[in-house]
Design a protein around this motif. Structure first.
Motif, short mmCIF file in Angstrom:
data_model
loop_
_atom_site.label_atom_id
_atom_site.label_comp_id
_atom_site.label_asym_id
_atom_site.label_seq_id
_atom_site.Cartn_x
_atom_site.Cartn_y
_atom_site.Cartn_z
N ASP A 1 41.04 62.82 126.80
CA ASP A 1 39.73 63.43 126.24
C ASP A 1 39.20 61.86 125.43
N LEU A 2 39.76 61.49 124.87
CA LEU A 2 39.10 60.44 123.96
C LEU A 2 38.73 59.03 124.72
N LEU A 3 39.56 58.71 125.73
CA LEU A 3 39.13 57.80 126.74
C LEU A 3 37.85 58.10 127.30
N TYR A 4 37.90 59.23 127.67
CA TYR A 4 36.52 59.50 128.69
C TYR A 4 35.48 60.26 128.04
N PHE A 5 35.64 60.76 126.88
CA PHE A 5 34.34 61.38 125.95
C PHE A 5 34.39 61.05 124.50
N GLY A 6 35.17 60.14 124.24
CA GLY A 6 35.25 59.89 122.51
C GLY A 6 34.06 59.30 122.16
N LYS A 7 33.56 58.54 123.06
CA LYS A 7 32.37 57.68 122.57
C LYS A 7 31.01 58.63 123.08
N THR A 8 31.00 59.17 124.28
CA THR A 8 29.63 59.69 124.77
C THR A 8 29.46 60.95 123.99
N SER A 9 30.37 61.69 123.77
CA SER A 9 30.22 63.03 123.26
C SER A 9 31.31 63.44 122.04
N PRO A 10 31.00 62.68 120.98
CA PRO A 10 31.86 62.76 119.85
C PRO A 10 31.72 64.10 119.32
N GLU A 11 30.59 64.77 119.54
CA GLU A 11 30.46 66.28 118.90
C GLU A 11 31.56 67.10 119.33
N ARG A 12 31.83 66.85 120.70
CA ARG A 12 32.91 67.49 121.34
C ARG A 12 34.27 67.73 120.52
N GLN A 13 34.43 66.37 119.74
CA GLN A 13 35.89 66.25 119.26
C GLN A 13 35.95 67.06 118.13
N PRO B 1 37.87 72.88 120.40
CA PRO B 1 39.53 72.71 120.42
C PRO B 1 39.82 72.06 121.57
N ILE B 2 40.95 71.23 121.60
CA ILE B 2 41.48 70.66 123.06
C ILE B 2 41.87 71.58 124.00
N TYR B 3 42.15 72.97 123.55
CA TYR B 3 42.79 73.81 124.53
C TYR B 3 41.50 74.41 125.14
N ASP B 4 40.18 73.95 124.82
CA ASP B 4 38.94 74.37 125.62
C ASP B 4 38.46 73.02 126.39
N ARG B 5 38.73 72.09 125.74
CA ARG B 5 38.39 70.90 126.55
C ARG B 5 39.11 70.42 127.77
N VAL B 6 40.43 70.84 127.34
CA VAL B 6 41.36 70.36 128.51
C VAL B 6 42.35 71.92 128.70
N PRO B 7 41.35 72.85 129.76
CA PRO B 7 42.12 74.09 129.83
C PRO B 7 43.40 74.25 130.50
N ASP C 1 36.89 75.93 135.81
CA ASP C 1 35.82 76.32 136.91
C ASP C 1 34.59 75.88 136.14
N LYS C 2 34.46 76.27 134.84
CA LYS C 2 33.11 75.95 134.17
C LYS C 2 32.92 74.91 133.39
N LEU C 3 34.09 73.95 133.17
CA LEU C 3 34.15 72.67 132.67
C LEU C 3 32.64 71.91 132.92
N PRO C 4 31.92 71.44 132.10
CA PRO C 4 30.89 70.57 132.19
C PRO C 4 31.04 69.26 132.29
N THR C 5 32.25 68.84 132.06
CA THR C 5 32.59 67.24 132.20
C THR C 5 32.76 66.70 133.31
N THR C 6 32.46 65.47 133.56
CA THR C 6 32.97 64.74 134.59
C THR C 6 33.76 63.55 134.32
N PRO C 7 35.02 63.68 134.36
CA PRO C 7 35.89 64.26 135.22
C PRO C 7 36.38 65.37 134.65
N ARG C 8 36.68 66.48 135.08
CA ARG C 8 37.33 67.63 134.59
C ARG C 8 38.98 67.32 134.07
N LEU C 9 39.11 67.45 132.99
CA LEU C 9 40.72 67.32 132.52
C LEU C 9 41.22 68.77 132.42
N ILE C 10 42.33 68.92 133.26
CA ILE C 10 42.99 70.29 133.41
C ILE C 10 44.38 69.93 133.06
#
Length: 291
Positions: A56-68, A72-78, A93-102
């Motif tokens: 999650d940090l690799l893909y979205f740590g820089k682009t979406s720091p507010e997510r961090q 919670p991690i269990y909603d970012r990576v269901p 199904d509803k994850l807005p991210t690309t890629p989806r981490l599952i």
């Protein structure tokens, strides 16, 4: 709020499971994976949250720091197969991210077929059986949705027999290891290697994913995902989950290699080693119990 009743184990297609992971089975099996999805697969308590957070940090740590800071991690990576408090499949199904981490704890034969059909990248993390058993025992003590683990001696016997949620550790790690031999998009990681040199393992992960990150970015990811930092972080330490009692045992307990030595008696260790030799004699898979 009253604590939910402890779950009971039953045999599900040859694997010990509870209703919390089988009640939504058909929907999970029909999950529609996308080619860029990344599936994080592990036996429970083998480093799942650690690797989820690193990705999650690799893909979205820089682009979406507010997510961090807010999700919670269990909603970012269901957790794909979980049914409570809401189906993980629906969150995925509803994850807005690309890629989806599952994430999943499913043995390889239970993974929804669309992941293979779409040739998804899969990161599997394995942990040595002794430390994995200890960590899973303490998780059972604090998580009221798990079956009651009983005392350590009882639990260890059940673990050796595969009478724990998600079944036999031996079948799980070897099943995924065999899959790696025929499925090239599977990266098999070891918890012990990550403890030994997490920077090296992040490099290997990036190479597998074809992910180009600067040395500074990798350093930031490695630092933020250190055990003590994650343990203090409300978005990664599961302290917001109501059915987990962190006073009994924290979700993030020690994150070490070799804690099994504080739990196994000499006799238990001898019995375990003998049983382990028999169950692992036909695989090339090797683990370290000390680093």
């Amino acid at each position: 709020m009253a604590t939910p009743p402890r779950s009971t184990l039953f045999d599900f297609h040859g694997v010990s499971m509870t209703k919390y992971f089988t009640d939504n089975w058909d929907n999970v099996q029909n999950f529609k994976a996308r080619p860029d999805d990344i599936l994080i697969a592990t036996y429970p308590k083998a480093g799942t949250t650690w690797v989820s957070y690193i990705l999650d940090l690799l893909y979205f740590g820089k682009t979406s720091p507010e997510r961090q800071a807010s999700i919670p991690i269990y909603d970012r990576v269901p957790f794909l197969e979980i049914c409570v408090p809401y189906p993980g499949k629906d969150v995925a199904d509803k994850l807005p991210t690309t890629p989806r981490l599952i994430k999943t704890h499913l043995p390889v034969q239970f993974v929804p077929k669309s992941f293979w059909e779409q040739n998804c990248r899969i990161v599997y993390v394995a942990r040595n059986a002794k430390d994995n058993a200890v960590s899973y025992f303490h998780f059972g003590r604090m998580n009221h949705r798990q079956p009651d683990p009983g005392d350590w001696s009882t639990y260890l016997k059940n673990f050796m027999k595969g009478k724990v949620v998600f079944g036999s550790w031996y079948d799980h790690v070897t099943g995924w290891w065999e899959k790696k031999q025929t499925y090239s998009n599977l990266h098999y990681m070891f918890f012990e290697n990550m403890i030994e040199d997490s920077g090296r393992e992040v490099d290997r992960l990036c190479f597998f994913l074809g992910f180009s990150a600067s040395a500074e970015e990798k350093e930031r990811v490695t630092t933020e995902s250190k055990f003590d930092n994650m343990k203090q972080n409300k978005m990664t330490n599961y302290s917001t989950v109501e059915f987990m009692n962190h006073k009994v045992s924290p979700f993030m307990r020690k994150g070490k290699v070799g804690d099994w030595k504080n739990h196994f008696t000499v006799a238990q260790n001898e019995d375990f080693d003998e049983d382990y030799r028999l169950k692992m004699k036909n695989t090339t898979l090797q683990f370290r119990t000390v680093v």
